[in-house]
Design a protein around this motif. Structure first.
Motif, PDB file in Angstrom:
ATOM      1  N   PRO A  11       0.833  -1.207   0.000  1.00 23.54           N
ATOM      2  CA  PRO A  11       0.000   0.000   0.000  1.00 23.54           C
ATOM      3  C   PRO A  11       0.868   1.257   0.000  1.00 23.54           C
ATOM      4  N   ILE A  12       0.322   2.321  -0.518  1.00 22.03           N
ATOM      5  CA  ILE A  12       0.999   3.621  -0.547  1.00 22.03           C
ATOM      6  C   ILE A  12       0.194   4.582   0.306  1.00 22.03           C
ATOM      7  N   ASN A  13       0.879   5.336   1.140  1.00 17.05           N
ATOM      8  CA  ASN A  13       0.218   6.368   1.940  1.00 17.05           C
ATOM      9  C   ASN A  13       0.301   7.689   1.171  1.00 17.05           C
ATOM     10  N   PHE A  14      -0.746   7.985   0.409  1.00 12.65           N
ATOM     11  CA  PHE A  14      -0.758   9.196  -0.405  1.00 12.65           C
ATOM     12  C   PHE A  14      -0.815  10.457   0.452  1.00 12.65           C
ATOM     13  N   ASP A  15      -1.315  10.334   1.670  1.00 12.82           N
ATOM     14  CA  ASP A  15      -1.357  11.495   2.557  1.00 12.82           C
ATOM     15  C   ASP A  15       0.063  11.932   2.933  1.00 12.82           C
ATOM     16  N   ILE A  16       0.928  10.984   3.240  1.00  7.22           N
ATOM     17  CA  ILE A  16       2.321  11.329   3.564  1.00  7.22           C
ATOM     18  C   ILE A  16       2.997  11.954   2.351  1.00  7.22           C
ATOM     19  N   MET A  17       2.774  11.385   1.163  1.00  2.00           N
ATOM     20  CA  MET A  17       3.359  11.951  -0.056  1.00  2.00           C
ATOM     21  C   MET A  17       2.883  13.388  -0.268  1.00  2.00           C
ATOM     22  N   TYR A  18       1.609  13.611  -0.019  1.00  2.00           N
ATOM     23  CA  TYR A  18       1.014  14.952  -0.180  1.00  2.00           C
ATOM     24  C   TYR A  18       1.643  15.939   0.804  1.00  2.00           C
ATOM     25  N   GLN A  19       1.765  15.519   2.059  1.00  2.00           N
ATOM     26  CA  GLN A  19       2.360  16.392   3.077  1.00  2.00           C
ATOM     27  C   GLN A  19       3.810  16.726   2.727  1.00  2.00           C
ATOM     28  N   GLN A  20       4.553  15.739   2.208  1.00  5.20           N
ATOM     29  CA  GLN A  20       5.941  15.983   1.807  1.00  5.20           C
ATOM     30  C   GLN A  20       6.007  16.997   0.661  1.00  5.20           C
ATOM     31  N   ARG A  21       5.108  16.864  -0.315  1.00  3.84           N
ATOM     32  CA  ARG A  21       5.090  17.817  -1.433  1.00  3.84           C
ATOM     33  C   ARG A  21       4.752  19.221  -0.951  1.00  3.84           C
ATOM     34  N   LEU A  22       3.808  19.341  -0.020  1.00  4.20           N
ATOM     35  CA  LEU A  22       3.467  20.652   0.535  1.00  4.20           C
ATOM     36  C   LEU A  22       4.667  21.255   1.265  1.00  4.20           C
ATOM     37  N   GLN A  23       5.367  20.419   2.024  1.00  2.37           N
ATOM     38  CA  GLN A  23       6.537  20.897   2.768  1.00  2.37           C
ATOM     39  C   GLN A  23       7.639  21.337   1.797  1.00  2.37           C
ATOM     40  N   GLN A  24       7.877  20.577   0.747  1.00  2.00           N
ATOM     41  CA  GLN A  24       8.890  20.945  -0.243  1.00  2.00           C
ATOM     42  C   GLN A  24       8.535  22.260  -0.924  1.00  2.00           C
ATOM     43  N   ALA A  25       7.261  22.410  -1.271  1.00  2.14           N
ATOM     44  CA  ALA A  25       6.812  23.648  -1.925  1.00  2.14           C
ATOM     45  C   ALA A  25       7.011  24.838  -0.987  1.00  2.14           C
ATOM     46  N   ALA A  26       6.703  24.658   0.298  1.00  2.71           N
ATOM     47  CA  ALA A  26       6.879  25.739   1.274  1.00  2.71           C
ATOM     48  C   ALA A  26       8.359  26.085   1.427  1.00  2.71           C
ATOM     49  N   GLU A  27       9.214  25.066   1.463  1.00  2.00           N
ATOM     50  CA  GLU A  27      10.656  25.308   1.592  1.00  2.00           C
ATOM     51  C   GLU A  27      11.201  26.035   0.367  1.00  2.00           C
ATOM     52  N   GLN A  28      10.729  25.657  -0.819  1.00  2.00           N
ATOM     53  CA  GLN A  28      11.160  26.334  -2.048  1.00  2.00           C
ATOM     54  C   GLN A  28      10.726  27.784  -2.040  1.00  2.00           C
ATOM     55  N   GLN A  29       9.500  28.015  -1.576  1.00  2.00           N
ATOM     56  CA  GLN A  29       8.985  29.393  -1.516  1.00  2.00           C
ATOM     57  C   GLN A  29       9.797  30.209  -0.511  1.00  2.00           C
TER      58      GLN A  29
END
Length: 155
Positions: free
Chosen positions: A131-149
């Protein structure tokens, strides 16, 4: 309109379908005569498309499985599993979460089955994807986007 009618939330699946499936076994039939020690890699991506019909979205979940023995590809299987979802009554942040977590989570078991069937039909043993936890993947993408910003703001 009453408050209940205004806040009614709809999260419905309208259609589930495969839009693309590909199986490559570049070294067949010789590969079946060899003892292999495959390394399996999984690529996961999804796309969101707003459809012309109100509150309808097409989500494409793409899974790519590559089995290699050293540098040599044993097989490559790709599936694009799609779903048309009707989603309404959610604030923007929750809608974004539903499109990036709920929809791919719903599609994943279908894609996993298509991948497993394709690998089996290609002449290889069953592959059981975890199984894949898409919620964790989503949270990681949000965190990366915030760090880039944040990085862009400090430059």
């Amino acid at each position: 309109m009453s408050e209940e009618q205004q806040t009614q939330i709809v999260l419905d699946i309208r259609k589930i379908y495969v839009s693309d499936i590909s199986v490559e076994v570049p070294h067949a039939p010789e590969i079946f005569q060899q003892e292999l020690n495959p390394e399996i890699s999984l690529g996961v991506a999804h796309e969101i498309q707003k459809l012309p019909e109100d509150n309808h979205y097409n989500i494409k979940l793409r899974l790519t499985i590559t089995a290699k023995d050293g540098e040599r590809v044993i097989y490559l299987v790709e599936v694009a599993q799609n779903g048309v979802f009707e989603i309404s009554g959610l604030p923007d942040a929750q809608l974004h979460h539903a499109l990036n977590v709920y929809c791919p989570t719903t599609l994943y078991p279908y894609a996993r089955e298509a991948i497993s069937n394709a690998i089996n039909r290609a002449g290889f043993p069953n592959l059981y994807l975890q199984p894949i936890n898409f919620d964790i993947m989503y949270q990681q993408r949000l965190q990366q986007a915030a760090e880039q910003q944040d990085g862009q703001l400090t430059q």
